[in-house]
Write a protein that holds these residues in place. Structure first.
Motif, PDB file in Angstrom:
ATOM      1  N   GLU A 198      -2.330   2.168   1.417  1.00 20.20           N
ATOM      2  CA  GLU A 198      -1.227   3.028   1.773  1.00 20.20           C
ATOM      3  C   GLU A 198      -2.008   4.456   1.943  1.00 20.20           C
ATOM      4  O   GLU A 198      -3.005   4.706   1.218  1.00 20.20           O
ATOM      5  CB  GLU A 198      -0.157   3.151   0.565  1.00 20.20           C
ATOM      6  N   ILE A 199      -1.661   5.170   2.655  1.00 19.83           N
ATOM      7  CA  ILE A 199      -1.788   6.581   2.726  1.00 19.83           C
ATOM      8  C   ILE A 199      -0.717   7.606   2.509  1.00 19.83           C
ATOM      9  O   ILE A 199       0.343   7.432   3.184  1.00 19.83           O
ATOM     10  CB  ILE A 199      -2.616   6.976   3.911  1.00 19.83           C
ATOM     11  N   VAL A 200      -0.862   8.418   1.415  1.00 20.87           N
ATOM     12  CA  VAL A 200       0.383   9.079   0.965  1.00 20.87           C
ATOM     13  C   VAL A 200      -0.141  10.776   0.667  1.00 20.87           C
ATOM     14  O   VAL A 200      -1.386  11.170   0.989  1.00 20.87           O
ATOM     15  CB  VAL A 200       0.885   8.856  -0.454  1.00 20.87           C
ATOM     16  N   ASN A 201       0.948  11.405   0.999  1.00 23.15           N
ATOM     17  CA  ASN A 201       0.814  12.858   0.770  1.00 23.15           C
ATOM     18  C   ASN A 201       0.445  13.008  -0.481  1.00 23.15           C
ATOM     19  O   ASN A 201       1.144  12.753  -1.675  1.00 23.15           O
ATOM     20  CB  ASN A 201       2.071  13.507   1.148  1.00 23.15           C
ATOM     21  N   PRO A 202      -0.766  13.825  -0.985  1.00 25.27           N
ATOM     22  CA  PRO A 202      -1.096  13.778  -2.521  1.00 25.27           C
ATOM     23  C   PRO A 202       0.056  14.685  -3.273  1.00 25.27           C
ATOM     24  O   PRO A 202       0.067  14.556  -4.457  1.00 25.27           O
ATOM     25  CB  PRO A 202      -2.454  14.324  -2.356  1.00 25.27           C
ATOM     26  N   ASP A 203       0.865  15.359  -2.508  1.00 22.01           N
ATOM     27  CA  ASP A 203       1.704  16.297  -3.272  1.00 22.01           C
ATOM     28  C   ASP A 203       2.945  15.462  -3.678  1.00 22.01           C
ATOM     29  O   ASP A 203       3.485  15.318  -4.674  1.00 22.01           O
ATOM     30  CB  ASP A 203       1.909  17.617  -2.703  1.00 22.01           C
ATOM     31  N   LEU A 212      -5.770   8.177   0.056  1.00 17.47           N
ATOM     32  CA  LEU A 212      -5.837   6.588   0.333  1.00 17.47           C
ATOM     33  C   LEU A 212      -5.599   6.116  -1.061  1.00 17.47           C
ATOM     34  O   LEU A 212      -6.004   6.465  -2.294  1.00 17.47           O
ATOM     35  CB  LEU A 212      -7.179   6.170   0.688  1.00 17.47           C
ATOM     36  N   VAL A 213      -4.585   5.055  -1.121  1.00 18.62           N
ATOM     37  CA  VAL A 213      -3.864   4.383  -2.211  1.00 18.62           C
ATOM     38  C   VAL A 213      -4.246   2.895  -2.183  1.00 18.62           C
ATOM     39  O   VAL A 213      -3.703   2.278  -0.983  1.00 18.62           O
ATOM     40  CB  VAL A 213      -2.535   4.629  -2.253  1.00 18.62           C
ATOM     41  N   MET A 214      -4.640   2.331  -3.215  1.00 20.52           N
ATOM     42  CA  MET A 214      -5.249   0.882  -2.611  1.00 20.52           C
ATOM     43  C   MET A 214      -4.730  -0.019  -3.826  1.00 20.52           C
ATOM     44  O   MET A 214      -4.735   0.379  -5.086  1.00 20.52           O
ATOM     45  CB  MET A 214      -6.629   0.693  -2.503  1.00 20.52           C
ATOM     46  N   THR A 215      -4.241  -1.307  -3.444  1.00 18.39           N
ATOM     47  CA  THR A 215      -3.817  -2.231  -4.375  1.00 18.39           C
ATOM     48  C   THR A 215      -4.651  -3.484  -4.450  1.00 18.39           C
ATOM     49  O   THR A 215      -4.796  -3.983  -3.173  1.00 18.39           O
ATOM     50  CB  THR A 215      -2.376  -2.718  -4.322  1.00 18.39           C
ATOM     51  N   TYR A 269      -3.595   2.257  -6.705  1.00 14.38           N
ATOM     52  CA  TYR A 269      -4.731   3.054  -7.377  1.00 14.38           C
ATOM     53  C   TYR A 269      -5.122   4.343  -6.391  1.00 14.38           C
ATOM     54  O   TYR A 269      -5.245   4.140  -5.278  1.00 14.38           O
ATOM     55  CB  TYR A 269      -6.099   2.303  -7.718  1.00 14.38           C
ATOM     56  N   ARG A 270      -4.828   5.478  -6.768  1.00  7.02           N
ATOM     57  CA  ARG A 270      -4.974   6.677  -6.050  1.00  7.02           C
ATOM     58  C   ARG A 270      -6.695   7.114  -5.968  1.00  7.02           C
ATOM     59  O   ARG A 270      -7.244   7.244  -7.059  1.00  7.02           O
ATOM     60  CB  ARG A 270      -4.224   7.823  -6.849  1.00  7.02           C
ATOM     61  N   THR A 271      -7.132   6.818  -4.850  1.00  5.53           N
ATOM     62  CA  THR A 271      -8.648   7.091  -4.835  1.00  5.53           C
ATOM     63  C   THR A 271      -9.107   8.416  -4.736  1.00  5.53           C
ATOM     64  O   THR A 271     -10.408   8.506  -5.013  1.00  5.53           O
ATOM     65  CB  THR A 271      -9.094   6.420  -3.501  1.00  5.53           C
ATOM     66  N   LYS A 272      -8.053   9.293  -4.484  1.00 10.38           N
ATOM     67  CA  LYS A 272      -8.617  10.738  -4.306  1.00 10.38           C
ATOM     68  C   LYS A 272      -9.331  10.963  -2.832  1.00 10.38           C
ATOM     69  O   LYS A 272      -9.525  11.824  -2.459  1.00 10.38           O
ATOM     70  CB  LYS A 272      -9.251  11.265  -5.316  1.00 10.38           C
ATOM     71  N   ASP A 273      -9.704   9.786  -2.246  1.00  6.91           N
ATOM     72  CA  ASP A 273     -10.289   9.870  -0.989  1.00  6.91           C
ATOM     73  C   ASP A 273      -9.092  10.243   0.202  1.00  6.91           C
ATOM     74  O   ASP A 273      -8.128   9.695   0.162  1.00  6.91           O
ATOM     75  CB  ASP A 273     -11.095   8.653  -0.676  1.00  6.91           C
ATOM     76  N   LEU A 274      -9.751  11.296   1.105  1.00  8.39           N
ATOM     77  CA  LEU A 274      -8.753  11.652   2.232  1.00  8.39           C
ATOM     78  C   LEU A 274      -9.044  11.138   3.507  1.00  8.39           C
ATOM     79  O   LEU A 274     -10.305  11.147   4.071  1.00  8.39           O
ATOM     80  CB  LEU A 274      -8.940  13.177   2.294  1.00  8.39           C
ATOM     81  N   THR A 275      -8.173  10.594   4.110  1.00  6.37           N
ATOM     82  CA  THR A 275      -8.458   9.932   5.355  1.00  6.37           C
ATOM     83  C   THR A 275      -6.926   9.639   6.052  1.00  6.37           C
ATOM     84  O   THR A 275      -5.817  10.125   5.550  1.00  6.37           O
ATOM     85  CB  THR A 275      -9.216   8.363   5.428  1.00  6.37           C
ATOM     86  N   ARG A 276      -7.275   8.811   7.298  1.00  6.86           N
ATOM     87  CA  ARG A 276      -5.863   8.853   8.038  1.00  6.86           C
ATOM     88  C   ARG A 276      -5.863   7.344   8.693  1.00  6.86           C
ATOM     89  O   ARG A 276      -7.013   6.794   8.908  1.00  6.86           O
ATOM     90  CB  ARG A 276      -5.566   9.773   9.057  1.00  6.86           C
ATOM     91  N   PHE A 277      -5.059   6.649   8.850  1.00 12.57           N
ATOM     92  CA  PHE A 277      -4.677   5.475   9.715  1.00 12.57           C
ATOM     93  C   PHE A 277      -5.049   6.034  11.203  1.00 12.57           C
ATOM     94  O   PHE A 277      -4.572   6.771  11.656  1.00 12.57           O
ATOM     95  CB  PHE A 277      -3.466   4.620   9.601  1.00 12.57           C
ATOM     96  N   LEU A 278      -6.131   4.967  11.832  1.00 12.47           N
ATOM     97  CA  LEU A 278      -6.159   5.264  13.291  1.00 12.47           C
ATOM     98  C   LEU A 278      -5.094   4.425  13.955  1.00 12.47           C
ATOM     99  O   LEU A 278      -4.820   3.225  13.378  1.00 12.47           O
ATOM    100  CB  LEU A 278      -7.385   4.913  13.614  1.00 12.47           C
ATOM    101  N   PRO A 279      -4.285   5.031  14.789  1.00  3.41           N
ATOM    102  CA  PRO A 279      -3.337   4.087  15.581  1.00  3.41           C
ATOM    103  C   PRO A 279      -3.831   3.143  16.509  1.00  3.41           C
ATOM    104  O   PRO A 279      -5.047   2.988  16.817  1.00  3.41           O
ATOM    105  CB  PRO A 279      -2.734   5.183  16.237  1.00  3.41           C
ATOM    106  N   GLY A 280      -3.004   2.121  16.903  1.00  3.89           N
ATOM    107  CA  GLY A 280      -3.217   1.004  17.650  1.00  3.89           C
ATOM    108  C   GLY A 280      -4.226  -0.152  17.048  1.00  3.89           C
ATOM    109  O   GLY A 280      -4.552  -0.067  15.999  1.00  3.89           O
ATOM    110  N   GLU A 281      -4.348  -1.089  17.842  1.00  4.80           N
ATOM    111  CA  GLU A 281      -5.296  -2.336  17.501  1.00  4.80           C
ATOM    112  C   GLU A 281      -6.594  -2.024  18.062  1.00  4.80           C
ATOM    113  O   GLU A 281      -6.889  -1.414  19.083  1.00  4.80           O
ATOM    114  CB  GLU A 281      -4.575  -3.471  18.338  1.00  4.80           C
ATOM    115  N   CYS A 282      -7.516  -2.828  17.238  1.00  5.45           N
ATOM    116  CA  CYS A 282      -8.989  -2.498  17.969  1.00  5.45           C
ATOM    117  C   CYS A 282      -9.134  -3.860  18.594  1.00  5.45           C
ATOM    118  O   CYS A 282      -8.519  -5.005  18.599  1.00  5.45           O
ATOM    119  CB  CYS A 282      -9.880  -2.874  16.467  1.00  5.45           C
TER     120      CYS A 282
END
Ligand code: ADP
Ligand code: ZN
Length: 436
Positions: free
Chosen positions: A270-275, A288-291, A303-316
């Motif tokens: 998951e990617i969440v707004n940290p606030d 980035l939040v990971m289970t 688990y809140r990783t504190k690492d900041l990123t984003r999902f890239l749209p579309g398929e590879c």
């Protein structure tokens, strides 16, 4: 044991429909909740939140579960999150403690096997085969980069050289003696090794057999990838991981080099707004939040990783179902606030490493002057440039100040320093010094 099928190490796990993947995630998440409940920490937490495996019917139900933080890991240190009898564990790793007291993760034999599978999958994905000679140039021991990659490479069947970190002359010798073709190396060390290769008059493009490198364990920019690829004459792939999620093998670039596939059969991502802790839109940057979905000894939930990123749209176009994340911008704690402006060290790096006059090392220093916060950037410049006259150097310094200012919006102090004069480390680079 999986059998490679064409370009895939484990086609069954890499190529499936989104529906199949989500069904697998739901099944594994239910098992994980059951497993996690065996620890003191999660049994209490789940009781408080009224959670059990039946709380999950759809993967979006994961949002009903509470988050786990690094502080929880610290508080429960060492055994509070262990979900198997101690005699079932066969290894532990601790984080390098970059940002405070270390945390510990335990593994059962099955956990280690699964981890090695993921690394083998990553390596195979970018074309490493059993004919390759793999030199693992990161620290062995508690740091996960060494042993993590080591067992993955052995599983894949490549000849593995457990070189460990540092000792550059020996590293170069090993490359020459055994015809190393694949490297795992921390980006800042890959830059530093360039100086030493040049000293020895070795041109890696001509004199070595290198073809692939895995660069990871610390944040870096596309500009550094370019420098490494050009100098060594190789393909470099971004490798992301953290000890809480095993270590390396969590997310990895495929040959398309358009973001990192994050292995969703083993992790819910998951990617969440940290606030607000609400999910962000696809393409928007968040935490980035990971289970974990397959871990026995120490599953972690949201688990809140504190690492900041984003999902890239579309398929590879490589055909893998697993979504891609963008390069990590940094940790939320790395954000610098100067004169009310938010700055990430990677913005500074991007500017510096894009300039050919700039050498392979820099450091950011935060200081106070007359009660006002200032940002100072010390930049190594290439030897030949350092020989130029004062006027040239001043012009270069002013140019760096201008380019940095247009990226970070505050005016930094810039010092040009001689090549190799800034502090170096065999492990992760220390790029930020706070003297305030
Ligand atoms: P520590 O948190 O003590 O440094 P780890 O060795 O577990 O211990 O480090 C994991 C962290 O390293 C990640 O959370 C992330 O911040 C950083 N990291 C690892 N790989 C990458 C990468 N490819 N790009 C950016 N950052 C990375
Ligand atoms: Zn891909």
């Amino acid at each position: 044991m999986s059998k490679p099928d064409g370009i895939y190490w484990d086609k069954r796990s890499e190529v499936m429909s989104r529906d199949e993947l989500e069904a697998l995630q739901v099944r594994r998440l239910k098992e994980t909740i059951g497993q996690a409940t065996k620890s003191e920490f999660y049994s209490k937490l789940f009781q408080e939140h009224g959670i059990n495996p039946d709380s999950i019917n759809d993967i979006s139900d994961i949002r009903k579960l509470p988050f786990t933080t690094k502080d929880d890991l610290r508080k429960e240190f060492p055994y509070g999150m262990l979900c198997v009898p101690k005699e079932e564990t066969v290894r532990l790793h601790t984080s390098s403690g970059t940002t405070g007291q270390a945390t510990v993760i335990f593994h059962t034999r099955k956990d280690l096997d699964q981890w090695a599978e993921l690394i083998a999958r990553c390596m195979y994905m970018v074309g490493v085969r059993k004919e390759d000679v793999f030199q693992n140039m990161t620290g062995y021991g508690l740091f996960t980069g060494g042993l993590g990659f080591h067992y993955g490479a052995e599983k894949l069947g490549a000849l593995t050289i457990p070189a460990g970190a540092g000792n550059s002359k020996r590293q170069i010798q090993l490359m020459q003696q055994f015809g190393t073709t694949v490297l795992h190396i921390i980006p800042s060390y890959a830059l530093r090794l360039m100086n030493i290769l040049s000293d020895q008059g070795i041109d890696p493009r001509k004199d070595l057999d290198l073809r692939i490198a895995f660069l990871g364990a610390e944040p870096y920019t596309e500009e550094i990838r370019q420098r490494v690829e050009n100098y060594y004459g190789i393909d470099a792939f971004n490798s992301y991981g953290l000890s809480e999620m095993n270590g390396p093998g969590v997310a990895f670039e495929c040959p398309e080099k358009k973001g990192l596939h994050i292995w969703e059969d083993c992790y819910v991502v998951e990617i969440v707004n940290p606030d607000t802790l609400e999910p962000v839109e696809i393409g928007e940057v968040g935490e980035l939040v990971m289970t974990t979905l397959t871990r026995e000894a120490m599953p972690l939930i949201r688990y809140r990783t504190k690492d900041l990123t984003r999902f890239l749209p579309g398929e590879c176009s490589c055909g893998r179902v697993h979504r891609r994340i963008d390069w990590i911008q940094g940790r939320s704690d790395d954000m610098i606030i100067i004169k009310g402006v938010n700055i990430f060290p990677m913005q500074v790096e991007q500017v510096l490493m894009g300039m050919p006059e700039v050498g392979n090392n820099y450091v950011i220093i935060l200081e106070k002057e007359n009660e006002i916060d200032q940002i100072r950037v010390q930049v190594e410049v290439h030897e030949s440039i350092f020989q130029e006259d004062m006027r040239y150097l001043n012009r270069l310094r002013e140019k760096i100040v201008r380019e940095l200012k247009s990226e970070i919006l505050v005016t930094p102090r810039v010092d040009l320093v001689e090549s190799r004069s800034l502090p170096q480390s065999d492990g992760k680079a220390v790029r930020l010094i706070d003297r305030r």
